[in-house]
Every structure is written in C-alpha cells, then in structure tokens.
Design a protein around this motif. Structure first.
Motif, short mmCIF file in Angstrom:
data_model
loop_
_atom_site.label_atom_id
_atom_site.label_comp_id
_atom_site.label_asym_id
_atom_site.label_seq_id
_atom_site.Cartn_x
_atom_site.Cartn_y
_atom_site.Cartn_z
N ARG B 185 27.78 39.10 41.34
CA ARG B 185 28.88 38.46 40.61
C ARG B 185 28.36 37.26 39.81
O ARG B 185 28.67 37.11 38.63
CB ARG B 185 29.94 38.02 41.63
CG ARG B 185 31.24 37.56 41.01
CD ARG B 185 32.26 37.27 42.10
NE ARG B 185 32.73 38.49 42.76
CZ ARG B 185 33.93 39.04 42.53
NH1 ARG B 185 34.76 38.49 41.68
NH2 ARG B 185 34.27 40.13 43.17
N GLU B 217 30.64 44.27 40.96
CA GLU B 217 30.47 42.83 41.11
C GLU B 217 29.97 42.18 39.83
O GLU B 217 30.45 41.13 39.41
CB GLU B 217 29.48 42.54 42.23
CG GLU B 217 29.96 42.96 43.61
CD GLU B 217 30.98 41.98 44.15
OE1 GLU B 217 30.67 40.78 44.18
OE2 GLU B 217 32.09 42.41 44.51
N ARG B 218 28.99 42.84 39.24
CA ARG B 218 28.45 42.29 38.00
C ARG B 218 29.56 42.21 36.95
O ARG B 218 29.70 41.22 36.24
CB ARG B 218 27.32 43.19 37.48
CG ARG B 218 26.08 43.12 38.35
CD ARG B 218 25.02 44.14 37.96
NE ARG B 218 24.06 44.29 39.06
CZ ARG B 218 23.05 45.14 39.07
NH1 ARG B 218 22.82 45.93 38.03
NH2 ARG B 218 22.23 45.21 40.11
N ALA B 220 32.78 42.14 37.48
CA ALA B 220 33.78 41.16 37.88
C ALA B 220 33.35 39.75 37.49
O ALA B 220 34.13 38.96 36.95
CB ALA B 220 34.03 41.24 39.38
N GLY B 221 32.10 39.43 37.77
CA GLY B 221 31.59 38.10 37.44
C GLY B 221 31.63 37.88 35.94
O GLY B 221 31.98 36.79 35.46
N ASP B 224 35.17 37.46 34.81
CA ASP B 224 35.61 36.20 35.38
C ASP B 224 35.34 35.04 34.42
O ASP B 224 36.25 34.33 33.99
CB ASP B 224 34.81 36.01 36.68
CG ASP B 224 35.33 34.86 37.48
OD1 ASP B 224 36.55 34.64 37.45
OD2 ASP B 224 34.50 34.18 38.14
#
Lengths: 351, 351
Positions: B185, B217-218, B220-221, B224
């Motif tokens: 993330r 996750e990548r 999402a980060g 984000d």
DNA sequence: GGCGCGTGGTAGAGCGCTCTCCGTCGCCGC
DNA sequence: GCGGCGACGGAGAGCGCTCTACCACGCGCC
C-alpha cells in the motif's frame, strides 16, 4: 511433526505382517498376495506412513536428487566479498532467461522420475569444494553443470573425483565428462545467411565474450558464410552477454561504422541493448539496420521490434543433460558422450 | 566412485582411536586432546574420508536442505498437459527476474550455513502432494514457498501436515505460517506521490492481477494518495504481471484515455510493455507520459528509458524468509510471525 | 507317499553415523 | 595417602530401511 513418525515396523504391526512385506508393497515389487497387498496399503493409510528417505538412502546408496550447479571461474578468496558477491552471482545468473529455461528442461526430465534438483552456485574455490564435498557425502547422485566461464575448474574437479557429472556446453579444456551442446557455428551461418538474403551489405557483429568457445564458434560461422559471399572483413565488437554490454559494444561499433545495415549479436540480451542504441542514434530496426539475435529467449518476443534470432533448444538440451546424467548414475553409460543440437532460425520483426 | 568409500570406522582404525572420537573431531565438538585431534585429522586426510550424509541424517533427523517451492493454483488433473505444462511453468516463472532475486536471497542465507535449496514446482494437486510427501519423508527440513496465485492451496496443506514452512507474501486465506511481505500500500502511495509531484494530472494505472492481494494493496495505496489530492477516480486496467499483458492493458487504457500523462504499473515487466505501446502511439516517456513501475527488477535499468520504480528489497526479503524457516526448524520459534518490509522509490528516467 | 519345486512370507544382518552412558586416568585437597 | 572430581576416550545401542538368506506351505509327479 508432533508425535514420532510411524515407521515400517508400525505399519507391519498394524497390518499383521513383517517389515519386509511392507517394504515390498511400498516399493511395488514382486510376488505379494493381492489380499495382503491391500491389507498393507490400508495399514499405511491408517498410520499415515511415509518412508524415511535417509534410511532408504543409507542402504540403497542413492538419493533422489542431483545437483544443478551454475559455476563461474572466480578465484578470489577474499572472504569479505564472498557472501554478498555470491548472492549477487545467483541473482545475476537468473537475470538471463536462459537459466530459467535450463531449470525448466532439467525439471522436465527429473520430475517424472521423482527426482529433484539441488541448486548450487560455485564461483570461488571454496564453493567449488563445497560442491565436490556435497556429492562425495552422498548429498546428490551427480551434478549438472552450467559454466559461465570457459576456465571453470569445476568440471575437472568433478571428473577427478570420479563423480557423475554432465556439462552444458563443451568445457574449455577437455575433460572426460559427457556434455550437451549446440552447433554454434551453424547458428552463426544461419544468421549471416539471413542477413545476406535480406540484402544487407555492411554487416557487423556484437560477439559474446570471445573467451567462451560458443561465442567464437558463432562468430566463426558468421564470418565463414560472409566470407563465402564476398565479405572477408566483418567489424566485431565484444560484449559480455548482458544488455548493458550490448549497448556499449553497439555504441563503439556505430562510431566506427555508422553506415552498417545488418547486425548479428551473440545473444538476445545484447541484441536488445544494441537495438536501443541503434534507435537512440536514429536508426530504425529493421528498415535501416536488420538485427539478428541468438538464443530465442523469452525477451525475443517481448521486446520491440520482436527479435529475429537463432533458436537454441535450451529446454531440450537441459532435459538431455539430465537424461545423460541418469544414464551415468544408473551405470548404463560409462564413457563420456556428447549430444549436439541443431540451431534454428526464427524470423520475426527485427530482420 | 570405484572402491568403497572410507567410513568413520576406517578413519578410526587408521588413527588408532575409536569411532566416537573421530566423530567428535569431525563435528568439531567438545573436549578432544589437540594431539589426538590432528592425529585424526591427518587420518581423515590420508583416507580421503567424507561423512555419509544419509547416515548422519538418519540419526540427527536433520537434512542440509530446504525446499524452495514455486507454486501456482492449478487444479488441472489432465495427465497429458501436465509434463510439458509443468516444464513450461518453471521456464515461465524464471522469465521474471523476480524469482532469480528470490533465489539469490535464499542462497545468501543458506550457504553460510552449508544448506542448499531443493527446487520444486507445484501447480497441480499431484505436484503439491509430492512436495508434502517429500518433506514428510525427510527430504528437506522445511519449505520456502513463493505462490504465484492467491488461491494456492499449498500453504494450508503444509500447515495442516505440521511441516515447517515460510511464505513469501501473505497467503490469500489466513494460514498459520510465518511470512515476509512488503508494505504494498505504501508502495502505491509512493508512486502516486511522485507522479503528482511531477505535475501529472491525468494518471492511470495498469494494475497486477486483482486477485492477488499485493496488487490490490498497491492499487489501494495509489488511489488513496490520489484521492487525497483531488483525484477521486483513476482509470484502471488489469494486467497479468507480464510484458505482453502490460501491452494489452496499456492499449486499452490509451484507447479510453488518450490524454493521460502519468502511469503507474503493478510491476516493471508491465511497465516495459506499457512504454512500448506508449511509444508506438507516439507518446514520449517521460515527457508526454511519466511511468512508474514496481519491483526495481533488473530490467528496470536495462530498458529505455530506465524505469523509475518502487523498489521491493526482494533479496533481503528472501533471506529473511530463509532465516525464519531456520528458526522454526531449530525450534526457537514456534508461532507464526510476519516481517513486513518498506518499499522505496527509485527515481530514474521514466518519471 | 515322498520328492522337488514354486509361491509367499519371515528373520535378521547390516548400511554409517551420533550420542548416551560409562570407565580410566591424572591431579588436587584435606 | 586416599577420596573425589574433572577431563577425556571407548563401547554399544540404536536411527529406519533394504535385501539376502531361509522356511512353510501346497502342488504335481513318478
């Protein structure tokens, strides 16, 4: 494993027969009454028995593994460098898709026989000794050796110790070991022929390290065909089989021969580097300069333009290497053999 | 090996001491009179003795190997496909420099301890069973598992059998095994931050397979940070971690968003594919479109432009994985741990 | 009906090592 | 001078398996 693992003894007791009988069933041999056979099989099921490899190895003197060793020719004994160095060596080695293909081929042969490769890297005297020691201790039944350097002393060490081993590529100095190889010279000829056929008239080559026999052969074959067609001189620049070295070599070549229209490289990695440099200098590939690589590695199809290249059947060669080792271990074959494969031109977009 | 290999007994006779004493010297332990020590050592030298691993393993219940298994999630039981398929699986796996780095890291930890990795591939139910069987039979002391798929059933199998194992990356479904991982993330955040800082305003991403937790996750980060800066929507195209898939995804992305000026890809391989497509469509990198990759694999520096990317310290992670396994085997550590590494932005030419 | 023979099973001797006892010896203290 | 203790080396019991004897049958044969 929490509780003690069940042994042959346990299974025998469970099945109400002797240890030997269970052993026979496990090893699937000889005359065992079918009824007893599945009595035993059921007992094995119930106890969750798994034969202990160490015990088996101790008596049969055979393991289920062979060493797959990638070896260099390093002789640095500097203990500081060694660890990080060695680590980097492994990483670097696998940066070339070539080795992945070797692994694939080897595993292809080994797995159906329930054997497995133990990966080892040897590029210092100590690590070489480790490989020899490992084999002498019975850690593996033999070695599959891929040398990255012609002066690699490992083959001689192995041969001297009387350990079964098979090499990928002919060793620099003659060693009484079997090996598989490619007809590199023919590969060079193929590349030259194609370039010529395409109409290239000012060809050059980024050769692999000339200390490596394979590089020399490729170059010789290339020159051979070219000479036969009225091109006695071919500009050569030496690389190190890496993308970077290909770039450096290409830059040098281009500086001296800005008008070249055809290129042959010692492997695909260097071809990739060369193509980049060519483009950076405003040359279109293949329109301005046709490029032929070597190996037909996975990058040949993923890069742009897709590489026309000389295919080396690495997987097949590796599988054969494993087969030869098998034959040596099983004792069927005692004297060194060599199997030479034929290269094949794969035409794509770069030439 | 022509004649019978010398045993401890032979050395003992040669040195005029007992088997036990020789064993002590060999294993370098306890109180043995220095004089006797080198009496024995000399005898070992003379006889060319090498301890038999099988015998040693039998009593110590420890091998000198760990399994390094690359596993997929295949459930095809088609026997026809299996062999060639499996073979190709190995080749394919190593086409990504990522695995080479894993090997490098693992070997880096193992070698100083005189241990070696046994390479295994598991992508069918049978091959998974083989891995479990191999370990249960004592072929290796534990397993280092790198899954290529989130639904990989191997970890659960291993955990269920109570076998020591450590995973690379958090398993899809929770499993009581230790693992190492990256803060993916944060990696995504790093990429977004850099693109924003560069002034990109219309960014998109070629994500890795969304079934893989790391990819999510990548992403999402990435989202984000972007959202936090006023970019609530980000065009996403899903790839498969290969150059080809990167090309396909990029083509799709470009068709819908021809004006994008920043790109984040799930790994370097896809970045390479994306860059090629971008160029084919007349976009300059980084001038027209800035590209940030992920992994910092060897190709990040060999391709052009050199890739700005989020570094994953793979070697270090792999070494830690090996260390954790060691601790489990030696019994020091009993409950699952996880070690999470921090990503790092490496700025080069592509963004 | 005894002999030989093939079938199907058991008994037991290792394979080469480690490691736990246990014995021996020299030396110190009282 | 004797008991005790520490340092050292030896004896021997396995670890779990394979494999070579060897034995107990039941059968057909003369």
């Amino acid at each position: 494993m929490s509780r003690q693992a069940p042994t042959l003894e346990d299974v025998a007791r469970e099945a109400g027969v002797s240890r030997a009988t269970v052993s026979r069933v496990v090893n699937g041999v000889r005359n065992v009454d079918p009824a007893i056979q599945d009595l035993v099989r059921r007992a094995i099921e119930r106890t969750g028995y798994a034969p202990n490899q160490a015990a088996r190895q101790l008596v049969t003197r055979r393991t289920t593994t062979v060493a797959l060793v990638v070896s260099g020719a390093g002789d640095a004994t500097d203990p500081d460098v060694s660890d990080a160095e060695q680590n980097a060596f492994a990483t670097r080695v696998f940066a070339d898709p070539f080795f992945g293909r070797v692994v694939g081929g080897v595993v292809g042969h080994l797995r159906p026989r329930s054997m497995h490769p133990v990966l080892m890297f040897a590029e210092t005297p100590e690590t070489r000794q480790e490989v020899v020691a490992y084999l002498r201790q019975g850690g593996a039944d033999g070695a599959l050796v891929v040398s990255t350097h012609p002066d690699d002393p490992l083959p001689a060490l192995l041969a001297g110790a009387g350990l079964p081993a098979v090499l990928f590529a002919r060793p620099g100095r003659p060693v009484p070991l079997s090996h598989v190889d490619l007809d590199h010279r023919e590969g060079g000829r193929l590349a030259a022929g194609h370039l010529l056929e395409r109409g290239c008239r000012r060809v050059a080559t980024v050769a692999g390290p000339l200390a490596v026999a394979a590089s020399q052969e490729r170059l010789a074959g290339f020159r051979d065909t070219l000479a036969r067609h009225g091109h006695p001189c071919v500009p050569v620049s030496e690389g190190g089989f890496t993308v970077d070295s290909g770039m450096v070599a290409m830059t040098a070549l281009l500086a001296e021969h800005p008008d070249l229209d055809g290129l042959f490289t010692g492997n695909d990695l260097m071809a990739q580097g060369a193509v980049q440099v060519l483009r950076d200098h405003g040359r279109r590939v293949p329109q301005d300069v046709a490029v032929v690589g070597f190996d037909d590695s996975s990058i040949a199809v993923t890069c742009r333009p897709r590489l026309t290249t000389v295919r080396q059947p690495v997987e097949e060669m590796a599988a054969t290497m494993a087969r030869l080792l098998d034959e040596h271990i099983l004792g069927g074959r005692t004297d060194p053999t060599s199997v030479v494969f034929a290269p094949e031109l794969v035409i794509r977009d770069s030439a």
